[in-house]
Design a protein around this motif. Structure first.
Motif, PDB file in Angstrom:
ATOM      1  N   LYS A  96       0.746  -1.426   0.071  1.00  0.00           N
ATOM      2  CA  LYS A  96      -0.025   0.055   0.136  1.00  0.00           C
ATOM      3  C   LYS A  96       0.910   1.156   0.009  1.00  0.00           C
ATOM      4  O   LYS A  96       0.210   2.118  -0.435  1.00  0.00           O
ATOM      5  N   ASN A  97       2.375   1.064   0.451  1.00  0.00           N
ATOM      6  CA  ASN A  97       3.002   2.406   0.231  1.00  0.00           C
ATOM      7  C   ASN A  97       3.868   2.543  -0.736  1.00  0.00           C
ATOM      8  O   ASN A  97       4.658   3.346  -0.928  1.00  0.00           O
ATOM      9  N   ARG A  99       4.459   3.588  -4.413  1.00  0.00           N
ATOM     10  CA  ARG A  99       3.775   4.520  -5.268  1.00  0.00           C
ATOM     11  C   ARG A  99       3.285   3.982  -6.484  1.00  0.00           C
ATOM     12  O   ARG A  99       2.235   4.116  -7.232  1.00  0.00           O
ATOM     13  N   ARG A 102       0.195   1.792  -6.011  1.00  0.00           N
ATOM     14  CA  ARG A 102      -0.909   2.669  -6.048  1.00  0.00           C
ATOM     15  C   ARG A 102      -1.448   3.297  -7.187  1.00  0.00           C
ATOM     16  O   ARG A 102      -2.826   3.452  -7.795  1.00  0.00           O
TER      17      ARG A 102
END
Length: 208
Positions: A96-97, A99, A102
Protein backbone atom coordinates in the motif's frame (compact mmCIF):
# COMPACT_ATOMS: atom_id res chain seq x y z
CA UNK A 1 -21.23 -31.14 -34.26
CA UNK A 2 -24.23 -30.54 -32.04
CA UNK A 3 -26.60 -27.59 -32.47
CA UNK A 4 -25.43 -26.14 -29.14
CA UNK A 5 -21.90 -25.70 -27.74
CA UNK A 6 -21.33 -24.94 -24.05
CA UNK A 7 -18.21 -23.98 -22.13
CA UNK A 8 -18.42 -23.81 -18.34
CA UNK A 9 -15.83 -21.49 -16.81
CA UNK A 10 -14.82 -22.48 -13.29
CA UNK A 11 -12.34 -20.82 -10.99
CA UNK A 12 -9.94 -23.25 -9.32
CA UNK A 13 -10.46 -24.25 -5.69
CA UNK A 14 -9.23 -22.15 -2.79
CA UNK A 15 -5.55 -22.00 -1.81
CA UNK A 16 -3.88 -20.68 1.32
CA UNK A 17 -2.73 -17.65 -0.69
CA UNK A 18 -6.35 -16.95 -1.69
CA UNK A 19 -7.38 -17.08 1.95
CA UNK A 20 -4.62 -14.63 2.83
CA UNK A 21 -5.67 -12.32 -0.05
CA UNK A 22 -2.26 -12.46 -1.73
CA UNK A 23 -1.61 -11.60 -5.37
CA UNK A 24 -1.43 -15.13 -6.71
CA UNK A 25 -0.46 -15.24 -10.36
CA UNK A 26 2.10 -17.70 -11.76
CA UNK A 27 3.28 -18.93 -8.35
CA UNK A 28 2.43 -22.64 -8.36
CA UNK A 29 0.69 -23.52 -5.10
CA UNK A 30 -1.67 -26.40 -4.22
CA UNK A 31 -5.26 -26.37 -3.04
CA UNK A 32 -6.11 -26.46 0.65
CA UNK A 33 -6.80 -29.96 1.94
CA UNK A 34 -10.40 -29.04 2.77
CA UNK A 35 -10.87 -27.84 -0.82
CA UNK A 36 -9.69 -31.19 -2.11
CA UNK A 37 -12.39 -32.90 -0.04
CA UNK A 38 -15.04 -30.41 -1.20
CA UNK A 39 -14.18 -30.99 -4.85
CA UNK A 40 -14.09 -34.76 -4.44
CA UNK A 41 -17.68 -34.52 -3.17
CA UNK A 42 -18.69 -32.63 -6.33
CA UNK A 43 -17.70 -35.25 -8.92
CA UNK A 44 -21.31 -35.54 -10.09
CA UNK A 45 -20.87 -32.01 -11.43
CA UNK A 46 -17.96 -33.15 -13.57
CA UNK A 47 -19.77 -36.09 -15.19
CA UNK A 48 -21.69 -33.85 -17.60
CA UNK A 49 -18.59 -32.75 -19.55
CA UNK A 50 -17.07 -34.50 -22.54
CA UNK A 51 -13.91 -32.37 -22.48
CA UNK A 52 -11.95 -30.87 -19.60
CA UNK A 53 -9.44 -28.08 -20.25
CA UNK A 54 -7.29 -26.44 -17.61
CA UNK A 55 -4.57 -23.91 -16.97
CA UNK A 56 -1.22 -25.65 -16.47
CA UNK A 57 -0.88 -24.34 -12.90
CA UNK A 58 -1.28 -26.88 -10.09
CA UNK A 59 -4.34 -25.36 -8.41
CA UNK A 60 -6.30 -25.47 -11.68
CA UNK A 61 -5.03 -28.94 -12.64
CA UNK A 62 -5.98 -30.31 -9.21
CA UNK A 63 -9.47 -28.85 -9.57
CA UNK A 64 -9.90 -30.43 -13.00
CA UNK A 65 -8.58 -33.80 -11.86
CA UNK A 66 -10.88 -33.91 -8.83
CA UNK A 67 -14.02 -32.93 -10.72
CA UNK A 68 -13.38 -34.90 -13.91
CA UNK A 69 -11.24 -37.89 -12.89
CA UNK A 70 -12.16 -39.99 -15.95
CA UNK A 71 -11.97 -37.38 -18.71
CA UNK A 72 -8.84 -36.56 -20.65
CA UNK A 73 -7.35 -33.23 -19.56
CA UNK A 74 -5.99 -30.61 -21.97
CA UNK A 75 -3.50 -28.20 -20.38
CA UNK A 76 -3.33 -24.73 -21.91
CA UNK A 77 -0.54 -22.55 -20.50
CA UNK A 78 -2.09 -19.40 -21.97
CA UNK A 79 -4.92 -19.70 -19.44
CA UNK A 80 -2.61 -18.85 -16.53
CA UNK A 81 -3.56 -16.03 -14.17
CA UNK A 82 -1.95 -12.62 -14.64
CA UNK A 83 1.78 -12.52 -13.87
CA UNK A 84 2.10 -10.05 -10.98
CA UNK A 85 5.90 -9.92 -11.16
CA UNK A 86 7.49 -8.33 -8.09
CA UNK A 87 4.07 -8.21 -6.41
CA UNK A 88 3.53 -11.98 -6.54
CA UNK A 89 2.38 -13.41 -3.19
CA UNK A 90 2.23 -9.98 -1.58
CA UNK A 91 -0.88 -8.45 0.04
CA UNK A 92 -2.41 -4.99 -0.09
CA UNK A 93 -0.85 -4.27 3.30
CA UNK A 94 2.58 -5.21 1.93
CA UNK A 95 2.19 -2.91 -1.07
CA UNK A 96 0.00 0.00 0.00
CA UNK A 97 2.93 2.41 0.44
CA UNK A 98 4.45 1.57 -2.96
CA UNK A 99 3.78 4.47 -5.34
CA UNK A 100 3.81 2.29 -8.44
CA UNK A 101 1.35 -0.12 -6.86
CA UNK A 102 -1.02 2.73 -5.99
CA UNK A 103 -0.75 4.01 -9.56
CA UNK A 104 -1.54 0.51 -10.88
CA UNK A 105 -4.62 0.30 -8.66
CA UNK A 106 -5.81 3.63 -10.09
CA UNK A 107 -5.05 2.74 -13.72
CA UNK A 108 -4.40 -0.99 -14.21
CA UNK A 109 -4.88 -0.78 -17.97
CA UNK A 110 -1.89 1.54 -18.41
CA UNK A 111 0.60 0.36 -15.78
CA UNK A 112 2.14 -3.09 -15.35
CA UNK A 113 3.61 -4.62 -12.19
CA UNK A 114 7.43 -4.52 -12.10
CA UNK A 115 8.76 -7.58 -13.98
CA UNK A 116 5.14 -8.69 -14.47
CA UNK A 117 2.76 -8.44 -17.42
CA UNK A 118 0.38 -5.71 -18.49
CA UNK A 119 -3.35 -6.18 -18.87
CA UNK A 120 -2.93 -5.99 -22.63
CA UNK A 121 -0.33 -8.77 -22.60
CA UNK A 122 -2.58 -10.90 -20.42
CA UNK A 123 -5.59 -10.36 -22.70
CA UNK A 124 -3.62 -11.29 -25.83
CA UNK A 125 -2.36 -14.43 -24.11
CA UNK A 126 -5.86 -15.48 -23.01
CA UNK A 127 -7.23 -14.83 -26.50
CA UNK A 128 -4.55 -17.15 -27.88
CA UNK A 129 -5.54 -19.74 -25.28
CA UNK A 130 -9.17 -19.54 -26.36
CA UNK A 131 -8.16 -20.12 -29.97
CA UNK A 132 -6.35 -23.27 -28.80
CA UNK A 133 -9.44 -24.37 -26.89
CA UNK A 134 -11.72 -23.66 -29.84
CA UNK A 135 -9.48 -25.83 -32.04
CA UNK A 136 -9.66 -28.72 -29.58
CA UNK A 137 -13.46 -28.45 -29.25
CA UNK A 138 -13.88 -28.49 -33.03
CA UNK A 139 -11.37 -31.29 -33.51
CA UNK A 140 -13.05 -33.50 -30.91
CA UNK A 141 -16.60 -32.37 -31.72
CA UNK A 142 -17.12 -31.67 -28.04
CA UNK A 143 -20.47 -30.34 -26.88
CA UNK A 144 -19.91 -29.64 -23.16
CA UNK A 145 -16.50 -28.38 -22.06
CA UNK A 146 -15.26 -27.52 -18.57
CA UNK A 147 -12.45 -24.97 -18.30
CA UNK A 148 -10.81 -24.70 -14.89
CA UNK A 149 -8.81 -21.49 -14.77
CA UNK A 150 -8.32 -18.30 -12.74
CA UNK A 151 -10.29 -15.22 -11.77
CA UNK A 152 -8.57 -12.86 -14.20
CA UNK A 153 -8.82 -15.32 -17.08
CA UNK A 154 -12.53 -15.89 -16.53
CA UNK A 155 -13.27 -12.17 -16.22
CA UNK A 156 -11.61 -11.48 -19.55
CA UNK A 157 -13.43 -14.33 -21.28
CA UNK A 158 -16.75 -13.05 -19.93
CA UNK A 159 -16.05 -9.59 -21.33
CA UNK A 160 -14.89 -11.02 -24.66
CA UNK A 161 -17.60 -13.62 -25.26
CA UNK A 162 -20.79 -12.40 -23.55
CA UNK A 163 -23.11 -9.50 -24.26
CA UNK A 164 -23.12 -8.32 -20.65
CA UNK A 165 -22.03 -4.71 -20.22
CA UNK A 166 -19.71 -5.15 -17.26
CA UNK A 167 -16.14 -4.03 -16.69
CA UNK A 168 -13.34 -6.41 -15.66
CA UNK A 169 -13.70 -5.82 -11.92
CA UNK A 170 -17.50 -5.80 -11.96
CA UNK A 171 -17.55 -9.52 -12.70
CA UNK A 172 -17.72 -11.66 -9.56
CA UNK A 173 -15.98 -15.01 -10.00
CA UNK A 174 -16.52 -17.26 -6.95
CA UNK A 175 -14.73 -20.54 -6.35
CA UNK A 176 -17.95 -22.50 -5.78
CA UNK A 177 -19.93 -21.74 -8.94
CA UNK A 178 -19.19 -22.09 -12.61
CA UNK A 179 -20.48 -19.83 -15.36
CA UNK A 180 -21.84 -21.67 -18.38
CA UNK A 181 -21.66 -19.96 -21.78
CA UNK A 182 -23.89 -21.31 -24.55
CA UNK A 183 -23.52 -20.82 -28.30
CA UNK A 184 -25.77 -21.87 -31.14
CA UNK A 185 -23.60 -23.68 -33.65
CA UNK A 186 -23.69 -20.93 -36.29
CA UNK A 187 -22.63 -18.32 -33.76
CA UNK A 188 -19.84 -20.62 -32.58
CA UNK A 189 -18.56 -21.20 -36.12
CA UNK A 190 -18.65 -17.47 -36.91
CA UNK A 191 -16.89 -16.61 -33.62
CA UNK A 192 -19.76 -14.48 -32.37
CA UNK A 193 -20.59 -13.90 -28.73
CA UNK A 194 -22.52 -16.54 -26.80
CA UNK A 195 -26.32 -16.42 -26.67
CA UNK A 196 -26.64 -16.97 -22.91
CA UNK A 197 -24.78 -17.38 -19.65
CA UNK A 198 -25.89 -19.14 -16.50
CA UNK A 199 -24.40 -19.66 -13.03
CA UNK A 200 -24.03 -23.35 -12.19
CA UNK A 201 -23.24 -24.40 -8.59
CA UNK A 202 -21.00 -27.41 -8.06
CA UNK A 203 -23.48 -28.98 -5.64
CA UNK A 204 -27.10 -28.48 -4.61
CA UNK A 205 -25.80 -27.28 -1.24
CA UNK A 206 -24.13 -24.35 -2.99
CA UNK A 207 -27.24 -23.44 -4.99
CA UNK A 208 -28.64 -20.08 -3.97
Amino acid sequence: MADIITITLLRHGVTKANQEKRYLGWTDVPLLSEEIERLKAAQDFGKQFDLCATSDLLRAKQTAALLCPKQEKIEIKNFREMHFGAWEMKTYEDLKNDRRYRAWIDDPESIAPPTGESFQEMKQRINAGFRQLRHQINKRQSEDTLLTAHGGVIRHLLIKWTREQKSFFEWKVPHKKGIRLTWEIDDWKDERKCISLQEVPLTEKENG
